[in-house]
Structures are given as structure tokens and as C-alpha cells.
Design a protein around this motif. Structure first.
Motif, mmCIF file in Angstrom:
data_model
loop_
_atom_site.group_PDB
_atom_site.id
_atom_site.type_symbol
_atom_site.label_atom_id
_atom_site.label_comp_id
_atom_site.label_asym_id
_atom_site.label_seq_id
_atom_site.Cartn_x
_atom_site.Cartn_y
_atom_site.Cartn_z
ATOM 1 N N VAL A 139 -7.733 1.063 5.847
ATOM 2 C CA VAL A 139 -8.543 -0.071 6.276
ATOM 3 C C VAL A 139 -7.798 -1.367 5.983
ATOM 4 O O VAL A 139 -7.262 -1.553 4.878
ATOM 5 C CB VAL A 139 -9.903 -0.063 5.554
ATOM 6 C CG1 VAL A 139 -10.671 -1.357 5.807
ATOM 7 C CG2 VAL A 139 -10.734 1.139 5.994
ATOM 8 N N TYR A 140 -7.764 -2.261 6.970
ATOM 9 C CA TYR A 140 -7.155 -3.585 6.825
ATOM 10 C C TYR A 140 -8.232 -4.641 6.998
ATOM 11 O O TYR A 140 -9.001 -4.598 7.958
ATOM 12 C CB TYR A 140 -6.040 -3.784 7.855
ATOM 13 C CG TYR A 140 -4.781 -3.017 7.533
ATOM 14 C CD1 TYR A 140 -3.616 -3.673 7.154
ATOM 15 C CD2 TYR A 140 -4.756 -1.624 7.594
ATOM 16 C CE1 TYR A 140 -2.456 -2.973 6.837
ATOM 17 C CE2 TYR A 140 -3.599 -0.917 7.283
ATOM 18 C CZ TYR A 140 -2.461 -1.596 6.911
ATOM 19 O OH TYR A 140 -1.306 -0.900 6.597
ATOM 20 N N LEU A 141 -8.258 -5.577 6.057
ATOM 21 C CA LEU A 141 -9.287 -6.600 5.998
ATOM 22 C C LEU A 141 -8.663 -7.960 6.266
ATOM 23 O O LEU A 141 -7.753 -8.387 5.545
ATOM 24 C CB LEU A 141 -9.927 -6.585 4.603
ATOM 25 C CG LEU A 141 -11.235 -7.337 4.398
ATOM 26 C CD1 LEU A 141 -12.380 -6.582 5.039
ATOM 27 C CD2 LEU A 141 -11.499 -7.512 2.902
ATOM 28 N N ALA A 142 -9.130 -8.645 7.313
ATOM 29 C CA ALA A 142 -8.628 -9.982 7.647
ATOM 30 C C ALA A 142 -9.584 -11.019 7.075
ATOM 31 O O ALA A 142 -10.791 -10.957 7.316
ATOM 32 C CB ALA A 142 -8.525 -10.141 9.160
ATOM 33 N N ARG B 13 -4.754 -4.742 2.633
ATOM 34 C CA ARG B 13 -4.759 -3.321 2.950
ATOM 35 C C ARG B 13 -5.418 -2.569 1.803
ATOM 36 O O ARG B 13 -5.082 -2.771 0.627
ATOM 37 C CB ARG B 13 -3.325 -2.826 3.146
ATOM 38 C CG ARG B 13 -3.221 -1.324 3.437
ATOM 39 C CD ARG B 13 -1.763 -0.877 3.573
ATOM 40 N NE ARG B 13 -1.006 -1.161 2.360
ATOM 41 C CZ ARG B 13 0.105 -1.899 2.343
ATOM 42 N NH1 ARG B 13 0.575 -2.430 3.460
ATOM 43 N NH2 ARG B 13 0.739 -2.113 1.208
ATOM 44 N N TYR B 14 -6.353 -1.693 2.138
ATOM 45 C CA TYR B 14 -7.020 -0.899 1.109
ATOM 46 C C TYR B 14 -6.235 0.388 0.874
ATOM 47 O O TYR B 14 -6.404 1.386 1.563
ATOM 48 C CB TYR B 14 -8.464 -0.597 1.527
ATOM 49 C CG TYR B 14 -9.405 -1.737 1.202
ATOM 50 C CD1 TYR B 14 -10.268 -1.666 0.114
ATOM 51 C CD2 TYR B 14 -9.404 -2.894 1.964
ATOM 52 C CE1 TYR B 14 -11.122 -2.721 -0.198
ATOM 53 C CE2 TYR B 14 -10.251 -3.951 1.666
ATOM 54 C CZ TYR B 14 -11.098 -3.859 0.584
ATOM 55 O OH TYR B 14 -11.928 -4.913 0.281
ATOM 56 N N GLY B 15 -5.329 0.327 -0.106
ATOM 57 C CA GLY B 15 -4.489 1.462 -0.456
ATOM 58 C C GLY B 15 -5.047 2.236 -1.638
ATOM 59 O O GLY B 15 -6.199 2.062 -2.036
ATOM 60 N N GLY C 188 -12.546 -10.060 9.851
ATOM 61 C CA GLY C 188 -12.297 -8.873 10.654
ATOM 62 C C GLY C 188 -11.950 -7.675 9.793
ATOM 63 O O GLY C 188 -11.500 -7.825 8.652
ATOM 64 N N VAL C 189 -12.168 -6.489 10.345
ATOM 65 C CA VAL C 189 -11.815 -5.254 9.654
ATOM 66 C C VAL C 189 -11.438 -4.221 10.701
ATOM 67 O O VAL C 189 -12.015 -4.187 11.794
ATOM 68 C CB VAL C 189 -12.977 -4.748 8.764
ATOM 69 C CG1 VAL C 189 -14.175 -4.311 9.600
ATOM 70 C CG2 VAL C 189 -12.530 -3.637 7.839
ATOM 71 N N ALA C 190 -10.439 -3.389 10.396
ATOM 72 C CA ALA C 190 -9.989 -2.364 11.338
ATOM 73 C C ALA C 190 -9.217 -1.297 10.588
ATOM 74 O O ALA C 190 -8.757 -1.515 9.457
ATOM 75 C CB ALA C 190 -9.123 -2.975 12.437
ATOM 76 N N VAL C 191 -9.063 -0.161 11.238
ATOM 77 C CA VAL C 191 -8.269 0.939 10.700
ATOM 78 C C VAL C 191 -6.936 0.974 11.441
ATOM 79 O O VAL C 191 -6.893 0.922 12.676
ATOM 80 C CB VAL C 191 -9.002 2.281 10.856
ATOM 81 C CG1 VAL C 191 -8.110 3.437 10.406
ATOM 82 C CG2 VAL C 191 -10.305 2.272 10.058
#
Length: 249
Positions: A21-24, A31-33, A11-14
Motif C-alpha cells: 500500500v502506498y499513501l499519498a 510505503r507500508y512495508g 490518495g491511497v493505492a496498491v
């Protein structure tokens, strides 16, 4: 940005709280920091993952050995952007591979029954016309979309009744707001709906399959889309018409 932090992405979501962007994945949440993907919280195989609001996430899946959570997880909630998870219900019973949330409810499919809950505890069984591969709800909870090998199905009454809209064979769908949704076909064609999933128009083509899709309204009011391919996270600032690599920092 090269590569993915896990070989299996679910999964992926903002996150509306920080716009990141957070990647499951099979190896937990990332978390894409500013410095790229950073692990967030315990290591859980997040088979189901959805963002319900700012820092407010729901998940399902399997905790890694040593993580003090039910197995399977059932439905779990985080209100600190994935740092910690609180089991809510169906722990040891359900592994929701398809999971979506809105301001009205959480809906999940665990391979046997499609269920809906308004409080995270008490579940109502829904009549599903197909075995959902993926689920997406409009933020206000008015519309629910299910993808399947038999096509896309849409409900505008919380899953009580379903219809087949005019849609391509979509594999993943994500709502950017209550009316705009973006979907991707198994071969990577991108379609967009301006009427909450009733009709769809192809707007772009990735040229390859994706493992997840997310959508959100940007600060400028535009529709942003993120997709995960076999090798990287891509982003679109024009509603899915064109994509480029996700950059951070």
C-alpha cells in the motif's frame, strides 16, 4: 497499526509490483512495508496521485522548499515507485487535485478544466458535466467515473460524453479491474459495481468518512480494498463488505 504518517492524506493505492500500500499525503509518499509506513522519494504535497502500473505512478501537487520540481507540479511521472519524479507537462500551471490513469490515458482536473493526455505532454480539454471531486478510470481506459456533489457521472468514451448511472452519492471510487469498482459515500457506506460503474450495490458500512480509497485484485483473485480514515488505514479482503486494520510484517 496505529496512526497515520501525515494528518492530511490525499490518495491511497496498491502497487502491483510489490503488492504494498502506498499513501499519498501532504508530507509526501509513504510505503507500508514490513516495519510500517516509510517515506518514499522527495517531500511533495501530493494533491493528486494515481498508480498506472507496476512501479509506475503519476502525481500532482506542490513540492516542499528545496525540492527541485515545478510549483505547482503539473503532471509528474515516476517509474521507480515514487523514488524520483520526472515533470512531464503543465508545470507551474496545474495542480490536479483529481487525477487518474489507465493504459490509455491520464485524466486530471485542476479546478478549472478537465483534461486528458495520452503521452503526458499534449492535453485535450474534455466537457465535464460537473466539477469533479474525484476521478477513477478502469485499467483499460474504457470507462471514466467522476464523483461530485451533484452525483456520480460515468463516461464510456474517454470523457467525450457522460451519463448518470444508478449510483449512491459516492465521494471516492476505485477500480479493481476493468469491470469491478468500489465506492465510498461521504458518511462511509461502501458500494460495489460489477459492471464498470453502471449499477451499484451497497456491500458494507465503515461508520465514518474516509479520505481515500483504493482497490485491486489480490493474488487469490479476490477484490481487495484499502481505505484511509481519520486515524488509520483499513483493508478489506472481501470487496468492501468488512474491514480490519492494515497489518504489515
Amino acid at each position: 497499526m496505529d496512526g497515520l504518517p501525515s494528518s492530511h492524506v490525499h490518495g491511497v493505492a496498491v502497487n502491483p509490483a510489490d503488492g504494498l500500500v502506498y499513501l499519498a499525503s501532504h508530507d509526501g509518499l509513504f510505503r507500508y512495508g514490513p516495519h510500517g509506513p516509510e517515506r518514499v522519494g522527495p517531500v511533495i504535497d501530493l494533491m493528486g496521485f494515481t498508480v498506472a502500473g507496476p512501479d509506475h505512478f503519476y502525481s500532482s501537487g506542490h513540492p516542499s522548499p528545496g525540492v527541485d520540481l515545478p510549483a505547482p507540479l503539473g503532471l509528474a511521472e515516476s517509474t521507480d515507485a515514487g523514488q524520483t519524479w520526472q515533470p512531464l507537462s503543465r508545470g507551474g500551471q496545474s495542480d490536479f487535485h483529481a487525477l487518474t490513469a489507465s493504459t490509455a490515458s491520464v485524466v486530471g482536473y485542476d479546478g478549472s478544466v478537465l483534461r486528458s493526455t495520452t503521452d503526458g505532454q499534449t492535453w485535450t480539454e474534455l466537457d465535464a458535466p460537473v466539477e469533479p471531486f474525484a476521478l477513477a478510470a478502469s485499467p483499460d481506459g474504457r470507462v471514466l467515473v467522476a464523483t461530485s456533489g451533484a452525483g456520480v457521472y460515468r463516461s464510456d468514451d474517454g470523457g467525450a460524453t457522460w451519463q448518470q448511472p444508478q449510483a449512491p452519492l459516492l465521494q471516492y471510487v476505485a477500480f479493481a479491474d476493468d469491470t469491478v469498482a468500489v465506492g465510498v459515500t461521504p458518511d462511509g457506506n461502501v458500494a460495489r459495481s460489477e459492471d464498470a460503474g453502471q449499477t451499484w450495490t451497497q456491500v458494507g458500512a465503515l461508520g465514518e468518512p474516509v479520505a481515500a480509497v483504493g482497490a485491486a485484485r489480490g493474488p487469490d483473485g479476490g477484490v481487495g480494498v484499502v481505505v484511509v480514515t481519520a486515524d488509520e488505514v483499513l483493508k478489506s479482503a472481501d470487496g468492501g463488505a468488512t474491514f480490519g486494520p492494515l497489518t504489515t510484517g
